[in-house]
Design an enzyme around this catalytic site. Structure first.
Site, PDB file in Angstrom:
ATOM      1  N   CYS A  43      -2.923   2.540  -8.579  1.00 19.05           N
ATOM      2  CA  CYS A  43      -3.584   2.627  -7.264  1.00 19.05           C
ATOM      3  C   CYS A  43      -4.727   1.602  -7.224  1.00 19.05           C
ATOM      4  CB  CYS A  43      -4.192   3.977  -6.925  1.00 19.05           C
ATOM      5  SG  CYS A  43      -3.038   5.339  -7.022  1.00 19.05           S
ATOM      6  N   ARG A  68      -0.968  -2.900  -7.492  1.00 19.56           N
ATOM      7  CA  ARG A  68      -1.233  -1.641  -8.199  1.00 19.56           C
ATOM      8  C   ARG A  68      -0.447  -0.463  -7.621  1.00 19.56           C
ATOM      9  NH1 ARG A  68      -6.098  -2.592 -11.210  1.00 19.56           N
ATOM     10  NH2 ARG A  68      -6.196  -0.407 -11.710  1.00 19.56           N
ATOM     11  N   TRP A 114      -0.009   4.481  -5.652  1.00 22.03           N
ATOM     12  CA  TRP A 114       1.232   4.627  -6.420  1.00 22.03           C
ATOM     13  C   TRP A 114       1.304   6.109  -6.716  1.00 22.03           C
ATOM     14  CZ3 TRP A 114       3.337   6.073 -11.193  1.00 22.03           C
ATOM     15  CH2 TRP A 114       4.621   5.575 -11.450  1.00 22.03           C
ATOM     16  N   ASN A 138      -8.588   6.790  -7.738  1.00 23.47           N
ATOM     17  CA  ASN A 138      -7.622   6.162  -8.620  1.00 23.47           C
ATOM     18  C   ASN A 138      -7.717   6.884  -9.969  1.00 23.47           C
ATOM     19  OD1 ASN A 138      -6.176   4.472 -10.240  1.00 23.47           O
ATOM     20  ND2 ASN A 138      -7.618   2.770 -10.138  1.00 23.47           N
ATOM     21  N   GLY A 139      -6.666   7.568 -10.368  1.00 22.99           N
ATOM     22  CA  GLY A 139      -6.720   8.312 -11.619  1.00 22.99           C
ATOM     23  C   GLY A 139      -6.021   9.648 -11.470  1.00 22.99           C
ATOM     24  N   GLU A 515      15.861  -9.869 -21.228  1.00 22.12           N
ATOM     25  CA  GLU A 515      14.916 -10.203 -20.163  1.00 22.12           C
ATOM     26  C   GLU A 515      15.661 -10.642 -18.890  1.00 22.12           C
ATOM     27  OE1 GLU A 515      12.067  -9.656 -19.451  1.00 22.12           O
ATOM     28  OE2 GLU A 515      11.368 -11.124 -18.016  1.00 22.12           O
ATOM     29  N   LYS A 519      15.221  -8.793 -15.328  1.00 22.35           N
ATOM     30  CA  LYS A 519      14.744  -9.548 -14.162  1.00 22.35           C
ATOM     31  C   LYS A 519      15.686  -9.349 -12.988  1.00 22.35           C
ATOM     32  CE  LYS A 519      11.760 -10.357 -14.772  1.00 22.35           C
ATOM     33  NZ  LYS A 519      10.559 -10.185 -15.506  1.00 22.35           N
ATOM     34  N   GLU A 522      15.669  -5.493 -11.687  1.00 18.70           N
ATOM     35  CA  GLU A 522      14.456  -4.960 -11.064  1.00 18.70           C
ATOM     36  C   GLU A 522      14.209  -5.540  -9.677  1.00 18.70           C
ATOM     37  OE1 GLU A 522      10.588  -5.794 -12.835  1.00 18.70           O
ATOM     38  OE2 GLU A 522      11.381  -7.602 -13.741  1.00 18.70           O
ATOM     39  N   HIS A 538      32.948  -2.644 -28.581  1.00 23.48           N
ATOM     40  CA  HIS A 538      32.860  -1.286 -29.134  1.00 23.48           C
ATOM     41  C   HIS A 538      32.652  -0.238 -28.045  1.00 23.48           C
ATOM     42  CE1 HIS A 538      33.045  -2.783 -33.202  1.00 23.48           C
ATOM     43  NE2 HIS A 538      32.208  -3.741 -32.823  1.00 23.48           N
ATOM     44  N   LYS A 635       2.613  -3.374 -10.494  1.00 28.83           N
ATOM     45  CA  LYS A 635       2.377  -4.443 -11.477  1.00 28.83           C
ATOM     46  C   LYS A 635       1.775  -3.920 -12.778  1.00 28.83           C
ATOM     47  CE  LYS A 635       2.199  -8.794 -12.673  1.00 28.83           C
ATOM     48  NZ  LYS A 635       3.491  -9.343 -13.121  1.00 28.83           N
TER      49      LYS A 635
END
Ligand code: F6R
Length: 640
Positions: A43, A68, A114, A138-139, A515, A519, A522, A538, A635
């Site tokens: 947040c 955030r 968030w 925030n928290g 990676e 990428k 997401e 396999h 982020k």
């Protein structure tokens, strides 16, 4: 329990750390720290008081903080002596569309969320008001249910599912007794357990109040007013002058002064810091997306990162990395893409330095039995330096007396501050949620570590070292060329509508596959998996059917034949194969090819990741995705 009670139930590590120093009862700390420690500071929050209309200031700051979280956004401001609240589900743009940007208000607070407590809707969006107190937070307040029950008995009513509304009510209750918000915040800090950064408006009061515990917060000084914010990017469009707050500091911002009180309510002075980085990072600089801009910055980021530690001489590397020679084992611990750089790092360090490297995801490492000892170096990799699990892994190692080193982008972040050694990458602000330039800079650091230890171990001789110096110097130009040499769009057009995409490789190419696959998924929301090329048969190969895209990476000559065999296996089952390589193949066992220049293996992955980043970008663009802010992500992942 002793620590917990002694410090008023507030379970932050700063308190625990202070306790360690004071009493040295490490055994207690060891037992409790892993269970108590939680960091929740996603947040973004902002407050402004000054001579300019506040709504554009708040919105500008929230836009800079949107990395955030972007589940909802809200502002509160004082208009004609009354607090007005506006909030909206979704991104800041949704809120902006409902606001009068010209409203006659000069004091205001704002929030981008968030979601943690309660779904992302308008009711749970901040600011929250209870009684006279309007607050953004925030928290996470861990004992909010307890506090809520108590307040309910006293007649308080709640409409949202959030812990934040409970904090507003608690502060209202304390304020109704004290008529002083500074004192009320001080008292609240003894009741609240958990983490918070609060920014507060009080009915009938023309000041902004703020306080923090375990969630970051700064105070900034502009020409036209004062700000409180969760992070420096929030205020960079307005000022570069700021002060850092400590846990339990309480701030009162008036039109003409800033008052800051410490945990004992003594008024204190803070050192003013000047942010000296570039403000360009906050703009797209003509690119359609931050992600594309950041991909295009990678030649400079590589150069800045490498030049900071390496001037072409072994002496320069010695200066930064000589302590690494003291360790016989390395544990690399990180999350997401940072973990993926660790996997590349493992291959490089093991190959060149002959040191065994164990790479682990931080959320697992922090809870598992670790077989480290005094000869082990724990390396934490983190762009933000605030990732909760990576931070917890760092603290676990420290409590166990193990030496830690952090590879971090954000200067002064928690991980950077707490590690025994820090190596900063020089990526600048990374705004796009999907990392690109920070990932590449982390690879650059691992290449330098492998180069240094490889030279010291005599695995790299003088000639090879000198050749490598030339390659380091030439690489920025090659990076630029690889970015511009774009035949990735046509490939993206062929795969953008597929349901799943596979990435395969062996050795370090497998590390890159991890990676590349992350990428892609997401930002484009296409299911994608990375596999060691030899492992596919396999089980997973049963998923390959006609036209299933398989992106096969092969840059390691020693493994090439084997990888090509694996490519033929999927091709025989109808896969559409894109071959990513630094060789000129003798036969056509693929459908499309992406060719990268052949350079020294220590550096090759830095070049190879670029087309894969661009391919993901283009696939996401073809799908019309919100590239810089993919759904459900943020982020800085500061929750467990
Ligand atoms: C993916 C991405 C994430 C981060 C991860 C760790 O593009 O950016 O996977 O790499 O959340 O973040 P930091 O590096 O800040 O610790």
């Amino acid at each position: 329990d002793v620590v917990y009670r002694k410090f008023g139930g507030c379970n932050t590590v700063s308190i625990i750390d202070r306790y360690i120093t004071k009493s040295k009862i490490n055994i207690v700390i060891k037992n409790i720290s892993h269970t108590l420690r939680k960091d929740f500071f996603m947040c973004g929050i902002i407050g402004y008081i000054g001579t300019k209309k506040c709504v554009p200031k708040l919105i500008g700051a929230l836009e800079a903080l949107e990395y955030r979280g972007y589940d909802s956004a809200g502002v509160a401001y004082i208009k004609n002596g009354n607090v007005e609240i506006k909030k909206e589900k979704g991104k800041i743009k949704n809120l902006k569309d409902t606001l009068d940007m010209d409203v006659d208000a000069y004091i205001g607070i704002g929030h981008t969320r968030w979601a943690t407590h309660g779904e992302a809707n308008n009711i749970n969006a901040h600011p929250h008001k209870n009684g006279k107190v309007t607050l953004v937070h925030n928290g996470i307040i861990e004992n909010y249910i307890e506090i809520k029950e108590d307040l309910k008995k006293k007649g308080y009513k709640f409409t949202s599912e959030t812990d934040t509304e409970v904090a507003a009510a608690l502060l209202d209750e304390l304020y109704s007794k004290n008529s002083d918000m500074v004192k009320s915040l001080h008292e609240a800090s003894k009741i609240i357990r958990g983490s918070y950064a609060f920014v507060i408006l009080v009915d009938g009061d023309d000041n902004i109040y703020a306080s923090r515990c375990a969630s970051p917060m700064i105070v900034a000084i502009g020409n036209d007013g004062y700000y409180v914010a969760s992070d420096v990017p929030a205020i960079l469009a307005y000022t570069n002058k700021y002060m850092l707050l400590n846990d339990y500091d309480i701030v009162k911002l008036s039109k003409d002064k800033i008052e800051i009180y410490d945990k004992d309510l003594n008024e204190i002075e803070k050192e003013i810091k000047f942010f000296e980085g570039s403000m360009d990072a906050a703009t797209k600089g003509g690119f359609e997306h931050f992600m594309l801009k950041e991909i295009n910055e990678q030649d400079k980021v590589f150069k800045d990162t490498v030049n900071y530690y390496f001037d072409g001489t072994i002496k320069s590397l010695e200066k930064s990395f000589s302590y690494l020679k003291n360790f016989k084992k390395i544990d690399i611990v990180a999350c997401g893409s940072a973990y993926h750089t660790g996997v590349v790092g493992k291959y490089l360090i093991e190959n060149y330095a002959n040191i065994p490297v164990n790479v682990e995801v931080a959320s697992e490492y922090r809870y598992k039995k670790c077989f480290y000892d005094k000869d082990t170096l724990v390396v934490l990799v983190s762009q933000s330096g605030e990732t909760a699990d990576t931070l917890a892994a760092l603290r676990k190692a420290k409590v166990d007396g193990i030496t830690t080193m952090a590879i971090v982008n954000v200067v002064g972040s928690s991980i950077a501050r707490e590690a025994d050694y820090v190596t900063y990458i020089k990526a600048g602000f990374e705004i796009a949620v999907a990392t690109t330039k920070a990932y590449l800079a982390q690879l650059a650091i691992f290449s330098l570590i492998a180069l240094y230890l490889g030279y010291e171990n005599k695995n790299i001789n003088e000639n090879e070292f000198n050749e490598l110096v030339k390659e380091y110097n030439n690489l920025p130009a090659l990076i630029k060329e690889t970015i511009n040499n774009d035949n990735y769009s046509t490939i993206a057009d062929k795969i953008y509508d597929k349901k799943q995409i596979f990435f395969i490789g062996r050795g370090i190419d497998y590390a890159l596959s991890l990676e590349a696959s992350l990428k892609l998924k997401e930002i484009s929301y296409i299911n994608s998996v990375a596999y060691q090329a030899g492992e596919l048969k396999h089980g997973t190969i049963s998923l390959i059917e006609k036209d299933t895209p398989v992106i096969a990476i092969s840059t390691d000559d020693s493994l090439r034949e084997k990888t090509i065999s694996n490519i033929k296996e999927v091709k025989a089952r109808g896969a559409y194969v894109v071959y990513v390589t630094n060789e000129t193949p003798q036969e056509k066992f693929y459908d499309d090819i992406i060719t990268i220049k052949k350079i020294h293996p220590i550096l090759e992955s830095i070049l190879t990741i670029i087309p894969l980043q661009l391919l993901s970008y283009k696939v996401a663009k073809d799908n019309g995705c919100d590239i810089d802010k993919p759904r459900n992500l943020a982020k800085s992942v500061t929750v467990e």
